[in-house]
Motif scaffolding. Structure first.
Motif, mmCIF file in Angstrom:
data_model
loop_
_atom_site.group_PDB
_atom_site.id
_atom_site.type_symbol
_atom_site.label_atom_id
_atom_site.label_comp_id
_atom_site.label_asym_id
_atom_site.label_seq_id
_atom_site.Cartn_x
_atom_site.Cartn_y
_atom_site.Cartn_z
ATOM 1 N N CYS A 1 0.809 -1.216 0.000
ATOM 2 C CA CYS A 1 0.000 0.000 0.000
ATOM 3 C C CYS A 1 0.844 1.268 0.000
ATOM 4 C CB CYS A 1 -0.918 0.014 1.226
ATOM 5 S SG CYS A 1 -1.968 -1.457 1.365
ATOM 6 N N GLY A 2 2.108 1.154 0.383
ATOM 7 C CA GLY A 2 2.953 2.334 0.465
ATOM 8 C C GLY A 2 4.178 2.300 -0.415
ATOM 9 N N ASP A 3 4.391 1.205 -1.116
ATOM 10 C CA ASP A 3 5.578 1.049 -1.968
ATOM 11 C C ASP A 3 5.133 0.439 -3.297
ATOM 12 O OD1 ASP A 3 7.912 0.416 -3.262
ATOM 13 O OD2 ASP A 3 8.742 -0.822 -1.662
ATOM 14 N N CYS A 4 5.100 1.257 -4.339
ATOM 15 C CA CYS A 4 4.577 0.793 -5.623
ATOM 16 C C CYS A 4 5.464 -0.236 -6.302
ATOM 17 C CB CYS A 4 4.364 1.977 -6.564
ATOM 18 S SG CYS A 4 5.899 2.820 -7.057
ATOM 19 N N THR A 5 6.732 -0.370 -5.869
ATOM 20 C CA THR A 5 7.623 -1.328 -6.523
ATOM 21 C C THR A 5 7.225 -2.776 -6.249
ATOM 22 O OG1 THR A 5 9.228 -1.357 -4.690
ATOM 23 C CG2 THR A 5 9.555 0.298 -6.426
ATOM 24 N N VAL A 6 6.283 -2.987 -5.315
ATOM 25 C CA VAL A 6 5.749 -4.334 -5.101
ATOM 26 C C VAL A 6 4.961 -4.788 -6.334
ATOM 27 C CG1 VAL A 6 4.225 -5.751 -3.668
ATOM 28 C CG2 VAL A 6 5.628 -3.970 -2.612
ATOM 29 N N LEU A 7 4.335 -3.834 -7.009
ATOM 30 C CA LEU A 7 3.446 -4.152 -8.126
ATOM 31 C C LEU A 7 4.021 -3.798 -9.493
ATOM 32 C CD1 LEU A 7 0.085 -2.874 -6.571
ATOM 33 C CD2 LEU A 7 0.872 -5.239 -6.744
ATOM 34 N N GLY A 8 5.102 -3.050 -9.529
ATOM 35 C CA GLY A 8 5.632 -2.633 -10.818
ATOM 36 C C GLY A 8 7.041 -2.105 -10.709
ATOM 37 N N SER A 9 7.484 -1.467 -11.779
ATOM 38 C CA SER A 9 8.832 -0.904 -11.850
ATOM 39 C C SER A 9 8.775 0.608 -11.695
ATOM 40 C CB SER A 9 9.481 -1.253 -13.196
ATOM 41 O OG SER A 9 10.679 -0.528 -13.388
ATOM 42 N N ASN A 10 9.745 1.155 -10.978
ATOM 43 C CA ASN A 10 9.792 2.612 -10.819
ATOM 44 C C ASN A 10 10.533 3.299 -11.958
ATOM 45 O OD1 ASN A 10 12.434 1.939 -10.226
ATOM 46 N ND2 ASN A 10 12.352 2.561 -8.079
ATOM 47 N N ILE A 11 10.911 2.531 -12.979
ATOM 48 C CA ILE A 11 11.563 3.088 -14.163
ATOM 49 C C ILE A 11 10.494 3.432 -15.194
ATOM 50 C CG2 ILE A 11 13.191 2.657 -16.038
ATOM 51 C CD1 ILE A 11 14.630 0.703 -14.168
ATOM 52 N N VAL A 12 10.466 4.681 -15.630
ATOM 53 C CA VAL A 12 9.471 5.118 -16.603
ATOM 54 C C VAL A 12 9.782 4.460 -17.953
ATOM 55 C CG1 VAL A 12 8.408 7.090 -17.746
ATOM 56 C CG2 VAL A 12 9.263 7.319 -15.404
ATOM 57 N N PRO A 13 8.817 3.769 -18.581
ATOM 58 C CA PRO A 13 9.076 3.146 -19.886
ATOM 59 C C PRO A 13 9.500 4.180 -20.931
ATOM 60 C CG PRO A 13 7.015 2.337 -18.944
ATOM 61 C CD PRO A 13 7.457 3.479 -18.080
ATOM 62 N N ASP A 14 10.343 3.754 -21.853
ATOM 63 C CA ASP A 14 10.852 4.670 -22.883
ATOM 64 C C ASP A 14 9.733 5.284 -23.710
ATOM 65 O OD1 ASP A 14 13.438 4.110 -22.081
ATOM 66 O OD2 ASP A 14 13.740 2.533 -23.585
ATOM 67 N N PHE A 15 8.671 4.547 -23.922
ATOM 68 C CA PHE A 15 7.599 5.025 -24.787
ATOM 69 C C PHE A 15 6.566 5.888 -24.068
ATOM 70 C CE2 PHE A 15 6.389 0.840 -23.119
ATOM 71 C CZ PHE A 15 5.175 1.140 -22.515
ATOM 72 N N TRP A 16 6.697 6.007 -22.748
ATOM 73 C CA TRP A 16 5.634 6.619 -21.954
ATOM 74 C C TRP A 16 5.485 8.101 -22.258
ATOM 75 C CZ3 TRP A 16 2.026 4.004 -19.509
ATOM 76 C CH2 TRP A 16 1.161 4.688 -18.647
ATOM 77 N N ILE A 17 4.228 8.545 -22.395
ATOM 78 C CA ILE A 17 3.907 9.955 -22.620
ATOM 79 C C ILE A 17 2.853 10.358 -21.597
ATOM 80 C CG2 ILE A 17 2.949 11.643 -24.235
ATOM 81 C CD1 ILE A 17 3.824 9.801 -26.511
ATOM 82 N N GLU A 18 3.094 11.440 -20.911
ATOM 83 C CA GLU A 18 2.103 11.933 -19.955
ATOM 84 C C GLU A 18 1.120 12.876 -20.645
ATOM 85 O OE1 GLU A 18 1.324 11.203 -16.977
ATOM 86 O OE2 GLU A 18 2.963 9.860 -16.475
#
Length: 392
Positions: free
Chosen positions: A375-392
């Protein structure tokens, strides 16, 4: 390993299970036939092509065994030979990068470490038809569930494509709902002195990527024109957490042969759980790969030569449901105030995350409020590295 292997392996297990008369169930498999499973796809993309080899496995076994030390190659009618080397157990990757070319026949050849030889029929690359449009639309599905449908439009004016297969790769943003910029550490092991300090890494926002597992087929052979309009490849319910923040999906469209379409369609029928209890119980069926040493030997798989096109889209939950709150986090997040060894172990083994300090009036219950790590650490469910293709 490619997602199709799940369906292929299920098929063999199902075939073995249904091959005899109905008797009381025995968890151990007595009569078992080890069958080679071949997952082979080459495309018109210039890349290191990949072929996966495995063996069927018994019900009591956890996973399929890999087929190692095989000689794997693809040859064409232009006298080119593409050699595949084993990178990981059962995973064979072409030594050189290449792409399937139009009007060229390709044939797969496999020789196992035991000397068994398997060959496919010659296959030719289908016409390349690009995706016209990929888009998301707010829809209500057949179960009366509101959500977002991922839709594809595609059109071949020459009417040569007709048979399509789709898969996708979805990536979504994860925001830890009880994140705090501080984390707890044991500063002094002897005195067991614990205090909050700034976090050493990003643990509030992460990203997770998941590949599709279903066989998604399109067929325009019975239509007046070779067109798929608003073809659904994915449906996401309105309250699905993975679209709670920002979501992206990469959809791949494969133009395949009629034979490949029949093969995948049959796999879909076999992999439906209802077929286990169906009166029309299926038997073993072949793809386009056959054994050369023993004509009675069984082999499962299809050597698929496909043209592929892909598109990616992004959207936020608020783009479709601006009045909604973020969908509920799919895990319980109780706030507790542990003391003693429970508190120390939670910090030492990183099973809890710091949430807040207690106010003076309730400090007697424990000085720190904590939540489960997920609940307090998102790295349990995913990666904290932003994908190269990601667009906000």
């Amino acid at each position: 390993m490619h997602k199709r292997l799940f369906h292929i392996t299920f098929l063999i297990l199902l075939t073995n299970m249904l091959s005899g008369c109905v008797e009381s169930f025995d968890a151990a498999t007595e009569d078992f036939e080890s069958v080679l499973v071949i997952d082979a796809l080459i495309t018109n993309e210039v890349k290191h092509q990949e072929i996966n080899l495995s063996r069927t496995f018994r019900f009591e076994e956890e996973k399929a065994g890999s087929e190692s030390n095989a000689l794997v190659k693809v040859v064409d009618d232009m006298q080119n030979e593409f050699i595949f080397e084993e990178n990981n157990p059962g995973q064979y990757v072409s030594v050189s990068m290449f792409a399937a070319q139009p009007n060229v026949n390709y044939q797969l050849s496999i020789t196992t470490s035991e000397g068994s030889i398997y060959e496919s029929t010659p296959e030719v690359l289908p016409k390349n038809t690009p995706i016209d449009d990929l888009y998301a639309s707010m829809e209500t599905n057949d179960q009366n569930v509101e959500g977002v449908a991922i839709l594809v439009d595609t059109y071949d004016p020459e009417g040569e494509s007709q048979y399509y297969r789709f898969d996708y790769e979805e990536t979504y943003k994860i925001v830890a709902p009880f994140w705090n910029p501080l984390e707890l550490i044991i500063e002094n092991e002897e005195r067991l002195f614990i205090r909050p300090v700034p976090r050493a890494q990003e643990e509030q926002v992460c990203y997770n990527t998941v590949n599709s597992v279903n066989i998604i087929l399109g067929d325009t052979s019975g239509f007046s024109e070779d067109r798929l309009n608003r073809f659904e490849v994915r449906f996401l319910a309105r309250d699905n957490y993975i679209i709670g923040h920002r979501y992206s999906i990469l959809v791949r469209q494969y133009v395949i042969s009629r034979e490949a379409h029949i093969y995948y369609e049959t796999l879909n029928e076999f992999s439906g759980l209802e077929s286990i209890f169906s009166e029309n119980q299926p038997g073993f069926f072949n793809g386009n790969i056959s054994p050369k040493n023993d004509s009675k030997e069984k082999v499962v798989g299809f050597f698929d030569v496909s043209s592929v096109d892909e598109k990616r889209i992004f959207f936020d939950h608020k783009d479709f449901f601006p009045e909604d709150l973020v969908p509920a986090f799919p895990f319980d997040c109780p706030i507790t105030t542990p003391t003693g060894i429970e508190f120390i172990n939670g910090v030492r083994f990183e099973t809890t995350e710091y949430w807040a300090n207690h106010s003076p009036e309730d400090a007697s219950e424990g000085f720190f409020k904590v939540v489960p790590r997920i609940c307090g650490d998102c790295t349990v469910l995913g990666s904290n590295i932003v994908p190269d293709f990601w667009i906000e």
